[in-house]
Design a protein around this motif. Structure first.
Motif, short mmCIF file in Angstrom:
data_model
loop_
_atom_site.label_atom_id
_atom_site.label_comp_id
_atom_site.label_asym_id
_atom_site.label_seq_id
_atom_site.Cartn_x
_atom_site.Cartn_y
_atom_site.Cartn_z
N VAL A 148 7.92 -59.29 13.67
CA VAL A 148 6.25 -58.62 14.81
C VAL A 148 5.48 -60.15 14.37
O VAL A 148 4.96 -60.97 13.01
N LEU A 281 6.60 -57.09 23.58
CA LEU A 281 7.85 -56.55 23.05
C LEU A 281 8.45 -57.75 23.64
O LEU A 281 8.94 -56.77 24.72
N GLY A 286 7.38 -59.02 19.02
CA GLY A 286 6.68 -58.42 19.08
C GLY A 286 5.48 -59.36 18.88
O GLY A 286 5.31 -59.72 17.66
N CYS A 288 1.35 -57.88 18.31
CA CYS A 288 0.29 -56.87 17.79
C CYS A 288 -0.90 -57.36 17.65
O CYS A 288 -1.01 -58.73 17.21
N LEU A 308 3.22 -50.65 17.92
CA LEU A 308 4.51 -51.03 18.17
C LEU A 308 5.10 -51.08 16.23
O LEU A 308 6.47 -50.85 16.81
#
Ligand SMILES: Cc1cc2nc3c(=O)[nH]c(=O)nc-3n(C[C@H](O)[C@H](O)[C@H](O)COP(=O)(O)OP(=O)(O)OC[C@H]3O[C@@H](n4cnc5c(N)ncnc54)[C@H](O)[C@@H]3O)c2cc1C
Length: 316
Positions: A148, A281, A286, A288, A308
């Motif tokens: 992420v 994603l 991902g 965010c 997420l």
């Protein structure tokens, strides 16, 4: 499955919220951040022996939202407190009126303390700058189950190859701002100021009474500049202290110059416009943060990271 943990790059509120969801479901997760401490743009720094907020000024929490439950928990534990619903409105030549809106929450220990609380118990490595995230997914060459990027788009773009960046991000602009801290030995502004929106001023958009929001009454203001003034001072932010102090003096009617100033540069303070979608994603990578879940603010970043995290759980 690679043996390395799912990796969240960025220990601001979005990355920390995302990691909490994963850790809460028993997923091995680590958080990496280049800063010395978690917080990101919820930044607090010790200046002249007290904590000053340099990034987010306050939190708002929409009634009935999940974030409101999070904020209530912080309030119940004394980490946050309702600050005010009323601020002054100023122009370049003085105070004009007041405006009332939603309750704004402040953190007696600084906004960073809220992110630190959320990060409690997480596997967090500070001082770790990640250089490359790519297909696999891989983080600096190491294969991970998922990664992420919880940070402003321009920072995420730097880590990604052009192909992946093209799939996850777009070219939306992000604006800079400077936070200018102004200190006196006594207060020179109305006790009920709380903060002031400054309209039509080329230098300053907002001034917070840091002593009031922190609750210690210290004679310290924090001004946030316009994107234009920040853009003109990105190479030499300290040079903005004088013009900003003068603009704050005019807007709030303070005729005594500050005794000390500190300038903090936010190169990517906010997206010119955040997306409505909660996150991006693709291929186990991902993205965010407050570039998602518009409008851009702390609640959006928390909501984006949380969403997420849940999507990654579903995708496992
Ligand atoms: C001046 C200013 C005033 C604001 N005022 C308010 C307000 O009053 N109310 C409000 O709700 N919101 C406000 N905001 C917005 C709020 O601060 C943000 O929405 C929120 O903090 C964003 O959190 P985030 O986790 O998405 O990103 P960030 O907090 O920016 O976190 C990103 C993290 O990623 C890390 N990182 C980046 N690149 C790397 C890398 N290569 N390797 C490792 N780590 C990396 C950074 O160190 C950082 O910790 C303000 C913002 C600014 C700048």
């Amino acid at each position: 499955m690679p043996s390395s943990p799912t990796t969240v790059v960025g220990a601001g509120i979005a990355g920390t919220a995302c990691a909490r969801v994963l850790a809460g479901a028993g997923v091995p997760v680590r958080v990496l951040d280049r800063g010395r401490r978690p917080g990101g743009r919820m930044a607090s720094r010790t200046l002249h022996d007290r904590t000053v907020d340099l990034g987010a000024s306050y939190l708002t929490a929409e009634d009935g939202s999940e974030f409101a439950t999070q904020v209530r928990d912080w309030v119940d534990r004394g980490l946050a407190r309702p600050w005010t619903d009323t601020f002054a409105v100023a122009g370049p030549d003085g105070l004009r009126s007041t405006t009332t809106g939603p309750v704004r929450y402040a953190a007696p220990g600084g906004t960073r303390s809220l992110v630190a609380d959320l990060a409690g118990g997480l596997d967090l490595e500070s001082g770790r700058t990640v250089a490359a995230v790519g297909p696999g997914p891989r983080v600096d060459g190491e294969e991970v189950p998922a990664v992420v990027l919880a940070m402003p788009d321009p920072q995420a773009r730097r880590l990604l190859d052009a192909d992946t960046a093209g799939r996850l991000l777009d070219d939306r602009p992000w604006e800079p701002s400077l936070a200018v801290v102004l200190g006196w030995s006594r207060r020179h502004w109305p006790a009920d100021l709380h903060g002031a929106f400054v309209n039509d001023d080329p230098a300053v958009t907002w001034v917070a009474d840091d002593g009031d929001r922190r609750g210690d009454g210290a004679p310290v203001l924090v001004a946030h500049t316009t994107a234009e003034l920040a853009a003109a001072h990105l190479e030499d932010p300290d040079a903005a202290a004088g013009p900003v102090a003068a603009a704050v003096g005019r807007a709030l009617g303070i005729d005594v110059p500050p005794e000390w100033t500190t300038v903090h540069r936010w190169t990517h303070a906010r997206p010119a416009q955040a997306r409505d979608e909660p996150f991006g994603l693709a291929g186990g990578i991902g993205v965010c943060g407050d570039g998602w879940s518009a409008p851009s603010r702390v609640q959006a970043a928390w909501t984006s990271g949380t969403a997420l995290g849940r999507a990654l759980l579903t995708a496992r």
